[in-house]
Design an enzyme around this catalytic site. Structure first.
Site, PDB file in Angstrom:
ATOM      1  N   ASP A   1       0.855  -1.199   0.000  1.00  0.00           N
ATOM      2  CA  ASP A   1       0.000   0.000   0.000  1.00  0.00           C
ATOM      3  C   ASP A   1       0.891   1.250   0.000  1.00  0.00           C
ATOM      4  O   ASP A   1       0.397   2.378  -0.089  1.00  0.00           O
ATOM      5  CB  ASP A   1      -1.004  -0.009   1.165  1.00  0.00           C
ATOM      6  N   SER A   2       2.208   1.043   0.036  1.00  0.00           N
ATOM      7  CA  SER A   2       3.150   2.142  -0.194  1.00  0.00           C
ATOM      8  C   SER A   2       2.934   2.749  -1.580  1.00  0.00           C
ATOM      9  O   SER A   2       3.457   3.826  -1.872  1.00  0.00           O
ATOM     10  CB  SER A   2       4.601   1.644  -0.063  1.00  0.00           C
TER      11      SER A   2
ATOM     12  N   ASP B   1      -0.967  -6.231  -0.535  1.00  0.00           N
ATOM     13  CA  ASP B   1      -1.046  -5.592   0.780  1.00  0.00           C
ATOM     14  C   ASP B   1      -2.487  -5.156   1.046  1.00  0.00           C
ATOM     15  O   ASP B   1      -3.072  -4.402   0.253  1.00  0.00           O
ATOM     16  CB  ASP B   1      -0.126  -4.361   0.753  1.00  0.00           C
TER      17      ASP B   1
ATOM     18  N   LYS C   1      -0.818  -9.472   2.745  1.00  0.00           N
ATOM     19  CA  LYS C   1      -0.101  -8.989   3.936  1.00  0.00           C
ATOM     20  C   LYS C   1      -1.025  -8.058   4.690  1.00  0.00           C
ATOM     21  O   LYS C   1      -1.810  -7.315   4.094  1.00  0.00           O
ATOM     22  CB  LYS C   1       1.171  -8.238   3.529  1.00  0.00           C
TER      23      LYS C   1
ATOM     24  N   GLU D   1       9.489  -3.965  10.418  1.00  0.00           N
ATOM     25  CA  GLU D   1       9.841  -2.661   9.843  1.00  0.00           C
ATOM     26  C   GLU D   1      10.368  -1.718  10.926  1.00  0.00           C
ATOM     27  O   GLU D   1       9.718  -1.520  11.967  1.00  0.00           O
ATOM     28  CB  GLU D   1       8.616  -2.042   9.146  1.00  0.00           C
TER      29      GLU D   1
HETATM   30  O1  KIV Z   1       3.567  -1.110   1.705  1.00  0.00           O
HETATM   31  C1  KIV Z   1       4.741  -1.540   1.675  1.00  0.00           C
HETATM   32  O2  KIV Z   1       5.469  -1.377   0.696  1.00  0.00           O
HETATM   33  C2  KIV Z   1       5.229  -2.253   2.829  1.00  0.00           C
HETATM   34  C3  KIV Z   1       6.682  -2.572   2.883  1.00  0.00           C
HETATM   35  C4  KIV Z   1       7.466  -1.357   3.116  1.00  0.00           C
HETATM   36  C5  KIV Z   1       6.975  -3.639   3.846  1.00  0.00           C
HETATM   37  O3  KIV Z   1       4.478  -2.532   3.709  1.00  0.00           O
END
Ligand code: KIV
Length: 288
Positions: free
Chosen positions: A52-53, A91, A121, A190
């Site tokens: 979700d980044s 995610d 995730k 993290e």
């Molecule tokens: O959203 C994401 O990219 C993440 C990673 C930084 C682990 O959760």
């Protein structure tokens, strides 16, 4: 020498398990679109996280909170179209799994059924154990995420390292054990102290994937835009920038602008031609 690795087998949760057993580090990167996913896959990474980044790296938000299920499905579909071998993890965005367990299971299912992901995730410790169990029970592999959990940025008081005090370090260890017991196949750690991440990694059976958590984790993940130098001058301490693509792209864009302004582009080799015969026919008719 080709930088594309020869064809290999599709990665799975067994790859994660086996690599931990063999002390062979697991490599993970984020991707959010087809061409990037294709490159990450060709480079032989074990897994791609459609994080979700995407909200911060691609969509211009200052946190991950505005990212929706529809955003995630859209980007996951694009990534799965560009991937052959890497294990794909989608995610779960803010509020897609926290409201109720049935909603969480349904949303997790969309990542596999609609978007071609292999796993999901989600962020959080003990409080998510019931939800994780329910998702795992329907056959969906779940990766946990502890430490700096960006969806709780406001509760954490900002994007700041976690687990630096003994009490919070103990809580992280307990959470890691609960997530392992709940059925997670792997766990992102993290922004926590390296020695704590190593301790957790040595005291749970599932592989840990670190980001800002040192070399003692079983694998590493980075946001690809950080690694490629695409996010401006800001660089978190834990990021290793392998190239400054921003500079290279800017140079190319400036050259393009100059070429257009100076009539240097398009050149004859970029143009579509037609035969003289057809051209004469055209001119004859155009005059009518
Ligand atoms: O959203 C994401 O990219 C993440 C990673 C930084 C682990 O959760």
């Amino acid at each position: 020498m080709s930088t594309v690795l020869p064809d290999r087998k599709k990665t799975s949760i067994y790859t994660f398990r086996k690599k931990k057993e063999q002390h062979s580090p697991i490599s993970v990167l984020t991707a959010y679109d087809t061409p990037t996913a294709r490159l990450v896959d060709q480079a032989g990474l074990d897994a791609i996280l459609v994080g979700d980044s995407v909200g911060m790296a691609v969509l211009g938000y200052s946190t991950t909170l505005p990212v929706t299920m529809d955003d995630m499905i859209h980007h996951c579909k694009a990534v799965s179209r560009g991937t052959k071998n890497a294990f794909l993890i989608g995610d779960m965005p803010f509020l897609s799994y926290q409201v109720s367990t049935p909603e969480a299971v349904r949303n997790a299912g969309r990542f596999l059924q609609e978007a071609g992901m292999d796993a999901v995730k989600l962020e959080g410790g003990k409080e998510q154990a019931g939800t994780i169990r329910a998702i795992v029970q329907v056959g969906i592999p779940v990766m946990g995420h502890l430490g700096l959990t960006p969806q709780s940025v406001h509760q954490l008081g900002g994007f700041r390292p976690q687990g630096k005090l003994a009490d919070s370090a103990i809580k992280l260890l307990e959470d890691a054990r609960v997530l392992e017991e709940a059925g997670c196949f792997s766990l992102v750690l993290e922004s926590i102290p390296a020695r704590l991440a190593q301790f957790i990694s040595e005291h749970i059976s599932i592989p840990t994937i670190g980001i800002g958590a040192g070399a003692g984790c079983d694998g590493q993940v980075l946001v690809i835009h950080d690694l490629l130098g695409l996010l401006g001058d800001f660089k978190p301490k834990f990021v290793k920038r392998y190239i400054n693509l921003q500079e290279i792209i800017l140079q190319a864009l400036n050259t393009y602008r100059e070429d257009v302004e100076q009539h240097a582009f398009p050149a004859p080799e970029h143009c579509i031609d037609m035969s003289d015969e057809e051209w004469q026919k055209f001119l004859g008719r155009a005059k009518d």
